[in-house]
Enzyme design. Structure first.
Site, PDB file in Angstrom:
ATOM      1  N   TYR A  83      32.424  33.757  40.515  1.00 61.87           N
ATOM      2  CA  TYR A  83      33.782  33.928  41.035  1.00 61.87           C
ATOM      3  C   TYR A  83      33.859  35.169  41.923  1.00 61.87           C
ATOM      4  O   TYR A  83      34.540  35.174  42.945  1.00 61.87           O
ATOM      5  CB  TYR A  83      34.769  34.031  39.866  1.00 61.87           C
ATOM      6  CG  TYR A  83      36.176  34.417  40.255  1.00 61.87           C
ATOM      7  CD1 TYR A  83      37.040  33.485  40.836  1.00 61.87           C
ATOM      8  CD2 TYR A  83      36.658  35.703  40.033  1.00 61.87           C
ATOM      9  CE1 TYR A  83      38.337  33.837  41.196  1.00 61.87           C
ATOM     10  CE2 TYR A  83      37.953  36.066  40.384  1.00 61.87           C
ATOM     11  CZ  TYR A  83      38.786  35.122  40.964  1.00 61.87           C
ATOM     12  OH  TYR A  83      40.069  35.471  41.314  1.00 61.87           O
ATOM     13  N   GLU A  84      33.146  36.218  41.520  1.00 61.65           N
ATOM     14  CA  GLU A  84      33.153  37.465  42.283  1.00 61.65           C
ATOM     15  C   GLU A  84      32.110  37.462  43.403  1.00 61.65           C
ATOM     16  O   GLU A  84      31.863  38.496  44.020  1.00 61.65           O
ATOM     17  CB  GLU A  84      32.929  38.653  41.337  1.00 61.65           C
ATOM     18  CG  GLU A  84      34.089  38.857  40.391  1.00 61.65           C
ATOM     19  CD  GLU A  84      33.915  40.021  39.434  1.00 61.65           C
ATOM     20  OE1 GLU A  84      32.819  40.617  39.368  1.00 61.65           O
ATOM     21  OE2 GLU A  84      34.891  40.341  38.735  1.00 61.65           O
ATOM     22  N   TYR A 138      47.088  43.191  35.137  1.00 58.05           N
ATOM     23  CA  TYR A 138      47.040  44.556  34.602  1.00 58.05           C
ATOM     24  C   TYR A 138      48.319  45.337  34.897  1.00 58.05           C
ATOM     25  O   TYR A 138      48.688  46.231  34.132  1.00 58.05           O
ATOM     26  CB  TYR A 138      45.818  45.303  35.137  1.00 58.05           C
ATOM     27  CG  TYR A 138      44.515  44.740  34.630  1.00 58.05           C
ATOM     28  CD1 TYR A 138      44.295  44.545  33.267  1.00 58.05           C
ATOM     29  CD2 TYR A 138      43.500  44.390  35.507  1.00 58.05           C
ATOM     30  CE1 TYR A 138      43.097  44.016  32.795  1.00 58.05           C
ATOM     31  CE2 TYR A 138      42.300  43.870  35.041  1.00 58.05           C
ATOM     32  CZ  TYR A 138      42.105  43.686  33.687  1.00 58.05           C
ATOM     33  OH  TYR A 138      40.930  43.171  33.219  1.00 58.05           O
ATOM     34  N   VAL A 175      38.093  34.792  31.226  1.00 56.06           N
ATOM     35  CA  VAL A 175      38.644  33.530  30.740  1.00 56.06           C
ATOM     36  C   VAL A 175      38.114  32.450  31.672  1.00 56.06           C
ATOM     37  O   VAL A 175      38.227  32.571  32.899  1.00 56.06           O
ATOM     38  CB  VAL A 175      40.180  33.535  30.716  1.00 56.06           C
ATOM     39  CG1 VAL A 175      40.721  32.172  30.275  1.00 56.06           C
ATOM     40  CG2 VAL A 175      40.706  34.651  29.821  1.00 56.06           C
ATOM     41  N   GLY A 192      45.728  31.078  32.773  1.00 59.28           N
ATOM     42  CA  GLY A 192      47.160  30.771  32.855  1.00 59.28           C
ATOM     43  C   GLY A 192      47.739  30.232  31.565  1.00 59.28           C
ATOM     44  O   GLY A 192      48.895  29.813  31.532  1.00 59.28           O
ATOM     45  N   ILE A 237      36.927  41.311  30.899  1.00 56.17           N
ATOM     46  CA  ILE A 237      37.765  40.334  30.220  1.00 56.17           C
ATOM     47  C   ILE A 237      37.613  39.071  31.055  1.00 56.17           C
ATOM     48  O   ILE A 237      37.847  39.085  32.259  1.00 56.17           O
ATOM     49  CB  ILE A 237      39.226  40.809  30.075  1.00 56.17           C
ATOM     50  CG1 ILE A 237      40.031  39.829  29.233  1.00 56.17           C
ATOM     51  CG2 ILE A 237      39.875  41.068  31.394  1.00 56.17           C
ATOM     52  CD1 ILE A 237      41.355  40.397  28.750  1.00 56.17           C
TER      53      ILE A 237
END
Length: 155
Positions: free
Chosen positions: A27-28, A136, A92, A98, A90
């Site tokens: 994803y990053e 955050y 998910v 969501g 963290i």
């Protein structure tokens, strides 16, 4: 919504946690940067001298527990503030975002930090990761642009 259970991670969760770490790295756009081995990851978390702890969020699907996310932290010492929780990640899994899992995990971290009498929780967030920043900001408005990240790679 499914019944989500939080618990402390166990050694047998390690393979699933590594899957989620690789998903986050993809994803990053940094999948190639995950170089930790499964063995080292397990030893660092569950060996004789563990350096990290994690909470996992799971549901039961077809009679089997499935981990959908986790929060991994370690203790950091600040010469100015004392012991602090450092939230390393963290995570998910995409299809479960969501649904409140991130909030459950983060709230558990806050409880843990208070129980351990840490002076605070610190972490990093990528400047382009707007969903994470928005998440955050529900907990704090203190984002510090003053510090520069530095890393020395030894291997």
């Amino acid at each position: 919504m499914e019944d989500i259970t939080l618990r402390v991670a166990r050694r047998e969760d390690s393979a699933r946690l590594m899957e989620l770490i690789r998903e986050l790295a993809a994803y990053e756009k940094a999948a190639e940067q995950v170089t930790v081995s499964q063995e080292h990851f397990e030893e660092a978390g569950f060996g004789p001298n563990p350096v990290w702890k994690a909470f996992v969020a799971s549901t039961v699907i077809n009679g089997r527990e499935v981990i959908h996310g986790f929060a991994l932290y370690y203790t950091r010492y600040s010469t100015w503030k004392g012991c602090r929780m450092y939230l390393e990640d963290i995570i998910v899994t995409e299809e479960w975002r969501g649904k409140g899992i991130g909030k459950l995990l983060f709230d558990q971290l806050v409880i843990e930090a208070k129980e351990k009498q840490f002076s605070g929780i610190v972490f990093q967030v990528l400047e382009w990761n707007t969903p994470a920043i928005n998440f955050y900001q529900k907990y704090t408005d203190k984002f510090d642009p003053e510090w520069i990240n530095v890393s020395i790679e030894l291997q």
